[in-house]
Structures are given as C-alpha cells and as structure tokens.
Design an enzyme around this catalytic site. Structure first.
Site, short mmCIF file in Angstrom:
data_model
loop_
_atom_site.label_atom_id
_atom_site.label_comp_id
_atom_site.label_asym_id
_atom_site.label_seq_id
_atom_site.Cartn_x
_atom_site.Cartn_y
_atom_site.Cartn_z
N GLY A 1 -0.55 2.75 -17.93
CA GLY A 1 -0.08 4.13 -17.95
C GLY A 1 1.41 4.14 -17.69
O GLY A 1 2.03 3.10 -17.51
N SER B 1 2.02 7.45 -12.86
CA SER B 1 0.84 8.07 -13.48
C SER B 1 -0.41 7.96 -12.61
O SER B 1 -1.44 8.53 -12.95
CB SER B 1 0.56 7.43 -14.85
OG SER B 1 0.27 6.05 -14.70
N SER C 1 -1.61 2.63 -9.45
CA SER C 1 -1.84 1.86 -8.21
C SER C 1 -2.87 2.53 -7.32
O SER C 1 -3.77 1.87 -6.78
CB SER C 1 -0.53 1.67 -7.45
OG SER C 1 0.35 0.85 -8.18
N ALA D 1 0.93 -8.99 -5.21
CA ALA D 1 2.19 -8.36 -5.64
C ALA D 1 3.03 -9.36 -6.42
O ALA D 1 3.22 -10.50 -5.98
CB ALA D 1 2.95 -7.86 -4.42
N THR D 2 3.56 -8.91 -7.56
CA THR D 2 4.35 -9.79 -8.41
C THR D 2 5.85 -9.51 -8.33
O THR D 2 6.64 -10.20 -8.96
CB THR D 2 3.91 -9.64 -9.89
OG1 THR D 2 4.17 -8.29 -10.30
CG2 THR D 2 2.45 -9.97 -10.06
N HIS E 1 4.30 1.37 -1.05
CA HIS E 1 3.05 0.76 -1.54
C HIS E 1 2.32 0.06 -0.39
O HIS E 1 1.10 0.17 -0.27
CB HIS E 1 3.34 -0.25 -2.65
CG HIS E 1 3.28 0.34 -4.02
ND1 HIS E 1 2.11 0.53 -4.70
CD2 HIS E 1 4.26 0.77 -4.83
CE1 HIS E 1 2.37 1.06 -5.87
NE2 HIS E 1 3.66 1.22 -5.98
N ALA F 1 2.44 0.73 2.77
CA ALA F 1 1.93 1.72 3.72
C ALA F 1 0.64 2.38 3.22
O ALA F 1 -0.14 2.89 4.02
CB ALA F 1 2.99 2.79 3.98
#
Length: 167
Positions: A7, A11, A14, A32-33, A48, A50
């Site tokens: 998306g 959007s 996550s 995570a990347t 993210h 949190a």
C-alpha cells in the site's frame, strides 16, 4: 505461510501486519530492515517501536534476512522498500544487480517454516521520478513487489487503513 501486505505511505500496513501477527502468535518477531540515516527517520523508527509491547522480539537486519530468521515463528518483515534501498545503495544504484541480489535473498525466505508477514510500499502509484536513479528505484520496487506477491499465499492491499484482499 507467507502474507504480503502492500500500500501507500501511511496506509496502515504496519498496524495491520502487527495486528495480524498478534492474532497468530503471543510472541511474534519484528524484523526491521531500516538503516537510520537522519533525525526524522529516527523519530519514525521510535514511533514504530513504541507501537510494539513486551510480546514482541525485535531483530534488525538491513539485507540478509534469511540469516537471522528464528525457527518456526510469526515474523513481520518491515519493509521491502527499505530492504531494497540497502541493496540499491550497496550496488551503487545498479537496478538490475540490486534486483538479482534481492531475489536471491528472497528465494531463501520461501523455505521458512514459520509465518512471514512481509510489508512493502506501492511507490509506483505516486509521482513519476525526476531523475533516472529515482525511476530505476521505482522499477526495482515494482519488479520485486511482483516477485514477492507471486510467491505469497495471501496478498493484502491497504488503502486508508482498510485491508483489501487481492490474493
């Protein structure tokens, strides 16, 4: 099992992926990347983090995801766009070489015995890139999205926080 979620920016990808992961497991993994390059992005990463509570295990790996996957878990991979940017940067913006490397690494993920939830962005629906490097990255992203979606058992497109099942 592999679920692919794509998306636009903001959007709800996550949040939806995390909700799905918690429905499948009491101890999901967040892979995570991203590489943090500036203060703005660092704040985004903190937001993210949190959003995830004590049930989550976090792993950071910018490129070689198959090397850090825990055995037989529910894993959210966030996100393909940043993962591809790492290959694109490493290859000095060589679109074709970055695609080859990403496909090779992704093919290793297909063998995973747990549940993968893979998040990606649909950047090709936005403005046309001003530069050749920008257009090359949009093409790289589009081709890799197609490659992942083809392999996924389920594909979800997020629009305005709403999931639309496309596969």
């Amino acid at each position: 099992m592999m679920t692919y979620i794509s998306g636009g920016e903001r959007s709800g990808k996550s949040g939806y992926a995390q909700k799905l992961a918690l429905e499948l497991s009491n101890q999901p993994v967040y892979l995570a990347t991203a590489k943090v390059y500036d203060g703005n992005f660092e704040e985004r990463v903190k937001r993210h983090q949190a959003e995830r509570d004590h049930r989550w295990t976090s792993i950071e790996e910018p490129m070689y995801l198959s090397q850090v996957l825990p055995s037989d878990k529910v894993v959210v991979i966030d996100c393909v766009t940043l993962w591809l940017a790492n290959f694109f940067s490493m290859t000095k913006s060589n679109r074709d070489e970055a695609l080859r490397l990403a496909k090779t690494e992704f093919d290793k993920l297909k063998e995973y015995k747990g549940q993968l939830i893979i998040i990606s962005n649909e950047i090709g629906m936005g403005l046309h890139g001003d530069t050749q490097i920008g257009r090359d990255f949009v093409e790289l992203q589009g081709w890799m999205n197609q490659y992942i979606a083809k392999s996924a058992d389920e594909a979800i497109f997020m629009v305005s926080g709403l999931p639309i099942k496309i596969k």
